[in-house]
Design an enzyme around this catalytic site. Structure first.
Site, mmCIF file in Angstrom:
data_model
loop_
_atom_site.group_PDB
_atom_site.id
_atom_site.type_symbol
_atom_site.label_atom_id
_atom_site.label_comp_id
_atom_site.label_asym_id
_atom_site.label_seq_id
_atom_site.Cartn_x
_atom_site.Cartn_y
_atom_site.Cartn_z
ATOM 1 N N CYS A 1 0.816 -1.231 0.000
ATOM 2 C CA CYS A 1 0.000 0.000 0.000
ATOM 3 C C CYS A 1 0.843 1.272 0.000
ATOM 4 O O CYS A 1 0.346 2.341 -0.330
ATOM 5 C CB CYS A 1 -0.941 -0.001 1.199
ATOM 6 S SG CYS A 1 -2.052 -1.400 1.153
ATOM 7 N N HIS B 1 -3.564 7.047 2.552
ATOM 8 C CA HIS B 1 -3.922 5.767 1.951
ATOM 9 C C HIS B 1 -5.365 5.422 2.342
ATOM 10 O O HIS B 1 -5.821 5.770 3.428
ATOM 11 C CB HIS B 1 -2.958 4.682 2.414
ATOM 12 C CG HIS B 1 -3.371 3.321 1.968
ATOM 13 N ND1 HIS B 1 -3.699 3.063 0.662
ATOM 14 C CD2 HIS B 1 -3.558 2.171 2.651
ATOM 15 C CE1 HIS B 1 -4.058 1.793 0.564
ATOM 16 N NE2 HIS B 1 -3.990 1.232 1.750
ATOM 17 N N ASN C 1 -10.163 -0.279 -0.833
ATOM 18 C CA ASN C 1 -8.713 -0.140 -0.684
ATOM 19 C C ASN C 1 -8.029 -0.651 -1.963
ATOM 20 O O ASN C 1 -8.064 -1.841 -2.246
ATOM 21 C CB ASN C 1 -8.287 -0.966 0.546
ATOM 22 C CG ASN C 1 -6.793 -0.915 0.802
ATOM 23 O OD1 ASN C 1 -6.014 -0.428 -0.007
ATOM 24 N ND2 ASN C 1 -6.391 -1.438 1.948
HETATM 25 O O1 UT7 Z 1 -4.146 -1.494 3.329
HETATM 26 C C1 UT7 Z 1 -3.399 -2.135 4.285
HETATM 27 C C2 UT7 Z 1 -3.713 -1.682 5.628
HETATM 28 N N1 UT7 Z 1 -4.952 -2.233 6.076
HETATM 29 C C3 UT7 Z 1 -5.570 -1.695 7.088
HETATM 30 O O2 UT7 Z 1 -5.125 -0.690 7.585
HETATM 31 C C4 UT7 Z 1 -6.798 -2.352 7.633
HETATM 32 C C5 UT7 Z 1 -6.801 -2.261 9.143
HETATM 33 N N2 UT7 Z 1 -7.886 -2.965 9.806
HETATM 34 C C6 UT7 Z 1 -9.180 -2.632 9.667
HETATM 35 O O3 UT7 Z 1 -9.528 -1.764 8.897
HETATM 36 C C7 UT7 Z 1 -10.210 -3.313 10.550
HETATM 37 O O4 UT7 Z 1 -9.535 -4.085 11.513
HETATM 38 C C8 UT7 Z 1 -11.211 -4.195 9.769
HETATM 39 C C9 UT7 Z 1 -12.157 -3.339 8.945
HETATM 40 C C10 UT7 Z 1 -10.484 -5.170 8.891
HETATM 41 C C11 UT7 Z 1 -12.077 -5.015 10.749
HETATM 42 O O5 UT7 Z 1 -12.725 -4.158 11.669
HETATM 43 P P1 UT7 Z 1 -12.707 -4.525 13.238
HETATM 44 O O6 UT7 Z 1 -13.505 -3.489 13.909
HETATM 45 O O7 UT7 Z 1 -11.267 -4.676 13.658
HETATM 46 O O8 UT7 Z 1 -13.500 -5.870 13.271
HETATM 47 P P2 UT7 Z 1 -13.020 -7.307 13.792
HETATM 48 O O9 UT7 Z 1 -12.034 -7.920 12.868
HETATM 49 O O10 UT7 Z 1 -12.657 -7.223 15.232
HETATM 50 O O11 UT7 Z 1 -14.363 -8.129 13.680
HETATM 51 C C12 UT7 Z 1 -15.503 -7.806 14.486
HETATM 52 C C13 UT7 Z 1 -16.585 -8.814 14.210
HETATM 53 C C14 UT7 Z 1 -16.109 -10.242 14.354
HETATM 54 O O12 UT7 Z 1 -17.176 -10.993 14.899
HETATM 55 P P3 UT7 Z 1 -17.202 -11.362 16.477
HETATM 56 O O13 UT7 Z 1 -15.937 -12.136 16.731
HETATM 57 O O14 UT7 Z 1 -17.229 -10.041 17.196
HETATM 58 O O15 UT7 Z 1 -18.449 -12.151 16.630
HETATM 59 C C15 UT7 Z 1 -15.880 -10.690 12.933
HETATM 60 O O16 UT7 Z 1 -16.013 -12.076 12.762
HETATM 61 O O17 UT7 Z 1 -17.045 -8.682 12.872
HETATM 62 C C16 UT7 Z 1 -16.965 -9.941 12.193
HETATM 63 N N3 UT7 Z 1 -16.665 -9.704 10.805
HETATM 64 C C17 UT7 Z 1 -17.599 -9.425 9.889
HETATM 65 N N4 UT7 Z 1 -18.935 -9.326 9.978
HETATM 66 C C18 UT7 Z 1 -19.611 -9.013 8.870
HETATM 67 C C19 UT7 Z 1 -15.435 -9.676 10.201
HETATM 68 N N5 UT7 Z 1 -15.591 -9.376 8.908
HETATM 69 C C20 UT7 Z 1 -16.918 -9.220 8.684
HETATM 70 C C21 UT7 Z 1 -17.693 -8.907 7.557
HETATM 71 N N6 UT7 Z 1 -19.021 -8.799 7.694
HETATM 72 N N7 UT7 Z 1 -17.123 -8.666 6.347
#
Ligand code: UT7
Length: 337
Positions: free
Chosen positions: A119, A264, A294
């Site tokens: 990225c 980014h 992204n």
């Molecule tokens: O470009 C390179 C750099 N990349 C980044 O900077 C990305 C950085 N990270 C992020 O943007 C965030 O961490 C994400 C958007 C990827 C995820 O957001 P989060 O608030 O950290 O969510 P999480 O991974 O903690 O997931 C929360 C919940 C989980 O369920 P439980 O365990 O709370 O029951 C996941 O299983 O959301 C669930 N989940 C989803 N639900 C619906 C994960 N992905 C999805 C989805 N749809 N697509």
């Protein structure tokens, strides 16, 4: 990199972009995996993204972006002396996308190379491009950030955390030596922290196994991108402000001296958090993650092109571009347009 020039400065004289035709909505994704428009918008800010369709290719998007940038700079392909392509999603395992783009531009034996800084690829490209011109070796360089990530995503429940985030597209810039000093790419700082390489990436195919791809790799999903989202998020919101302050300090500038900010486009929450924490007014920041998701190395050059086209960024604007991504790589570039 020290600000050493044979003479003059290295300026961005034209920008461009090229995107797939197909628009994929959050509702489209909800038909492929257990997700929802609400979850994707709330967690990332994304509403739609572009994904490749039959007949399209990374070098095709790169060509469109390059042609638009050349036109804006008042240049033709034959004026380009070196081609830089930043990508994490090459057209083939090898050779890299640069070869295919160079051929499509009809550039004969003009040299070029691919940059693998994920990225942060466009920021690394500005650093490499500036150095190649500053060395006196070249006068005009085409820099493209291009990604086709959609094909590698696991469009199923197991991969949903990553699959909903990424889009395809290309952005380009023409870098040229200009006689004035102190304009153009003023300062670029880049960083790499390889110890976190396993936090975001595609492990297979790779060169640590005797067999290229085995059925188990497909079953385990190691052929798809995997991310420790929370860890990446925390690092992004720490490293990006840190490197911005580093660039400002080296240039003896303050936040308010910067006219426009391009971050980014990994997550709208990351960018809003950084802008708020650093006291950057929202009207000086542009985000397009809502439309494109992204696009890794293509995110910043596409945003740059859109801001140039819409007049948000004008001739003479002082622009800070900052990225963070897999590797971990991150970087920031201060550019007088
Ligand atoms: O470009 C390179 C750099 N990349 C980044 O900077 C990305 C950085 N990270 C992020 O943007 C965030 O961490 C994400 C958007 C990827 C995820 O957001 P989060 O608030 O950290 O969510 P999480 O991974 O903690 O997931 C929360 C919940 C989980 O369920 P439980 O365990 O709370 O029951 C996941 O299983 O959301 C669930 N989940 C989803 N639900 C619906 C994960 N992905 C999805 C989805 N749809 N697509």
């Amino acid at each position: 990199m020290a600000d050493v020039m044979v003479s003059g400065s290295v300026k961005i004289t034209g920008t461009g972009m090229g995107l797939p035709k197909r628009i994929v909505t959050n509702d489209d994704l909800a038909k492929m995996m257990d997700t929802s428009d609400e979850w994707i918008r709330q967690r990332s800010g994304i509403e739609t993204r572009r994904w490749l369709t039959d007949g399209e290719s990374p070098s095709g998007f790169a060509l469109e972006a390059a042609q638009m940038a050349l036109k804006a700079a008042g240049r033709e392909p034959k004026d380009i002396e070196f081609v830089l392509v930043a990508t994490l999603s090459p057209e083939q395992y090898f050779p890299g996308t640069c070869s295919f783009l160079q051929a499509k531009l009809g550039l004969g034996t003009t040299p070029g190379l691919d940059i693998r800084a994920q990225c942060s690829g466009f920021i690394y490209g500005l650093e490499v491009g500036k150095a190649l011109i500053a060395s006196g070796q070249y006068n005009r360089i085409l820099l493209v950030g291009v990604e086709v990530q959609s094909v590698a995503l696991e469009k199923a429940n197991r991969g949903r955390d990553v699959a909903v985030l990424f889009g395809d597209g290309a952005g380009a810039a023409i870098l040229e030596r200009v006689p004035e000093s102190g304009v153009g790419i003023r300062r670029v700082i880049t960083k790499l922290e390889g110890i976190n390489a396993d936090k975001l990436g595609v492990a297979c195919p790779g060169a640590t196994k005797l067999n290229w791809i085995e059925p188990k790799d497909i079953e385990d999903g190691t052929i798809h991108p995997r991310m420790d989202g929370k860890f990446v998020f925390k690092n992004a919101v720490t490293r990006m402000p840190e490197i911005i302050m580093d660039v400002l300090a080296k240039e003896n500038l303050k936040i308010e001296d910067v006219d426009f900010w391009l971050f980014h486009q990994a997550n709208l929450r990351i960018n809003e958090h950084i802008a708020q924490a650093m006291g950057i007014p929202p009207e000086k920041v542009y985000n397009n993650i809502q439309k494109y998701g992204n696009m890794s190395a293509a995110s910043i050059p596409v945003a740059l092109n859109e801001c140039v086209q819409s007049g948000k960024i004008k001739k003479g604007s002082l622009v800070m571009m900052t990225a963070f991504g897999a590797g971990f790589t991150w970087g920031s570039a201060l550019v007088r347009m």
